[in-house]
Scaffold this motif. Structure first.
Motif, mmCIF file in Angstrom:
data_model
loop_
_atom_site.group_PDB
_atom_site.id
_atom_site.type_symbol
_atom_site.label_atom_id
_atom_site.label_comp_id
_atom_site.label_asym_id
_atom_site.label_seq_id
_atom_site.Cartn_x
_atom_site.Cartn_y
_atom_site.Cartn_z
ATOM 1 N N ASP A 57 -12.913 -5.281 4.798
ATOM 2 C CA ASP A 57 -11.576 -5.256 5.573
ATOM 3 C C ASP A 57 -10.946 -6.708 5.400
ATOM 4 O O ASP A 57 -11.224 -7.545 6.563
ATOM 5 C CB ASP A 57 -11.786 -4.763 7.051
ATOM 6 C CG ASP A 57 -10.563 -4.444 7.796
ATOM 7 O OD1 ASP A 57 -9.251 -4.693 7.062
ATOM 8 O OD2 ASP A 57 -10.806 -4.217 9.099
ATOM 9 N N ILE A 59 -8.009 -7.604 5.672
ATOM 10 C CA ILE A 59 -7.048 -7.787 6.371
ATOM 11 C C ILE A 59 -7.530 -8.340 8.098
ATOM 12 O O ILE A 59 -6.921 -9.443 8.595
ATOM 13 C CB ILE A 59 -5.942 -6.519 6.672
ATOM 14 C CG1 ILE A 59 -5.542 -6.241 5.405
ATOM 15 C CG2 ILE A 59 -4.958 -6.938 7.989
ATOM 16 C CD1 ILE A 59 -4.546 -7.244 4.872
ATOM 17 N N LYS A 63 -6.921 -11.855 9.938
ATOM 18 C CA LYS A 63 -6.522 -11.958 11.343
ATOM 19 C C LYS A 63 -7.539 -12.942 12.179
ATOM 20 O O LYS A 63 -7.099 -13.515 13.027
ATOM 21 C CB LYS A 63 -6.211 -10.530 11.689
ATOM 22 C CG LYS A 63 -4.930 -10.126 11.184
ATOM 23 C CD LYS A 63 -4.859 -8.482 11.762
ATOM 24 C CE LYS A 63 -3.418 -7.993 11.369
ATOM 25 N NZ LYS A 63 -3.340 -6.801 12.084
ATOM 26 N N ALA A 69 -2.186 -15.880 9.207
ATOM 27 C CA ALA A 69 -2.419 -14.712 8.527
ATOM 28 C C ALA A 69 -2.143 -13.496 9.541
ATOM 29 O O ALA A 69 -1.863 -12.137 9.419
ATOM 30 C CB ALA A 69 -4.055 -14.498 8.180
ATOM 31 N N ARG A 70 -2.491 -13.791 10.964
ATOM 32 C CA ARG A 70 -1.909 -12.550 11.891
ATOM 33 C C ARG A 70 -0.582 -12.141 11.729
ATOM 34 O O ARG A 70 -0.272 -10.753 12.072
ATOM 35 C CB ARG A 70 -2.439 -13.038 13.338
ATOM 36 C CG ARG A 70 -3.897 -13.280 13.699
ATOM 37 C CD ARG A 70 -4.222 -13.583 15.117
ATOM 38 N NE ARG A 70 -5.340 -14.494 15.323
ATOM 39 C CZ ARG A 70 -5.818 -15.494 15.457
ATOM 40 N NH1 ARG A 70 -4.768 -16.368 15.972
ATOM 41 N NH2 ARG A 70 -6.748 -16.227 15.357
ATOM 42 N N ALA A 73 -0.053 -10.637 8.086
ATOM 43 C CA ALA A 73 -1.008 -9.349 7.506
ATOM 44 C C ALA A 73 -0.211 -7.888 7.581
ATOM 45 O O ALA A 73 -0.399 -7.088 6.843
ATOM 46 C CB ALA A 73 -2.149 -9.377 8.403
ATOM 47 N N ASP A 74 0.440 -8.012 8.730
ATOM 48 C CA ASP A 74 1.269 -6.671 8.924
ATOM 49 C C ASP A 74 2.163 -6.489 7.941
ATOM 50 O O ASP A 74 2.576 -5.258 7.480
ATOM 51 C CB ASP A 74 1.616 -6.341 10.394
ATOM 52 C CG ASP A 74 0.705 -6.428 11.545
ATOM 53 O OD1 ASP A 74 -0.404 -5.976 10.917
ATOM 54 O OD2 ASP A 74 0.638 -6.809 12.426
ATOM 55 N N PRO A 77 0.328 -7.181 3.440
ATOM 56 C CA PRO A 77 -1.104 -6.827 3.245
ATOM 57 C C PRO A 77 -1.648 -7.183 2.160
ATOM 58 O O PRO A 77 -2.913 -7.680 1.972
ATOM 59 C CB PRO A 77 -1.305 -5.538 3.747
ATOM 60 C CG PRO A 77 0.070 -4.870 3.371
ATOM 61 C CD PRO A 77 1.301 -5.969 3.664
ATOM 62 N N VAL A 80 -1.777 -10.967 1.484
ATOM 63 C CA VAL A 80 -3.034 -11.581 2.377
ATOM 64 C C VAL A 80 -4.255 -11.020 1.943
ATOM 65 O O VAL A 80 -5.249 -12.009 1.900
ATOM 66 C CB VAL A 80 -2.900 -11.015 4.036
ATOM 67 C CG1 VAL A 80 -3.814 -11.377 4.692
ATOM 68 C CG2 VAL A 80 -1.408 -11.489 4.695
ATOM 69 N N SER A 81 -4.531 -10.081 1.341
ATOM 70 C CA SER A 81 -5.724 -9.707 0.780
ATOM 71 C C SER A 81 -6.020 -10.526 -0.452
ATOM 72 O O SER A 81 -7.215 -10.864 -0.501
ATOM 73 C CB SER A 81 -5.736 -8.274 0.341
ATOM 74 O OG SER A 81 -5.721 -7.565 1.267
#
Length: 110
Positions: A57, A59, A63, A69-70, A73-74, A77, A80-81
């Motif tokens: 995971d 994400i 976070k 990243a928090r 990330a939404d 994604p 961020v990955s």
């Protein structure tokens, strides 16, 4: 009449035997070809082991580890990955260098 029936039957059996003989020769040729190919494959170097690392995971990891990243990330994604994998790659390289282990680390996207 009976002799002609026996003659036709003998011809049919002869044709069947000829077909089976032909199949046997084809199978032997195929086996020879496969054995030759196998001996050529034996000359190749053995396959090289590869270690695969998958973050279950990324994400959630991002976070947990980063305030920025928090927020991202939404909305992004995939980015961020990728950043998580790049950071893990950097940390692994540093850790392994400290332990004097010579490695090549690369990220493959599948």
């Amino acid at each position: 009449m009976l002799t002609s029936v026996l003659f036709v039957l003998s011809l049919a059996l002869l044709a069947g035997n000829g077909f089976l003989f032909w199949q046997l020769r084809e199978q032997k040729a195929l086996i020879r070809h496969l054995m030759d190919q196998d001996s050529q494959d034996a000359a190749l170097p053995p396959p090289e082991p590869v270690l695969t690392l998958r973050i279950r995971d990324p994400i959630a990891l991002a976070k947990r580890e980063s305030r920025s990243a928090r927020m991202l990330a939404d909305h992004l994604p995939v980015m961020v990955s990728k950043m998580v994998y790049q950071e893990v790659q950097k940390e692994l390289e540093v850790e392994l260098r400290e332990r004097q282990i010579d490695v090549d680390i690369q990220i493959d996207y599948r």
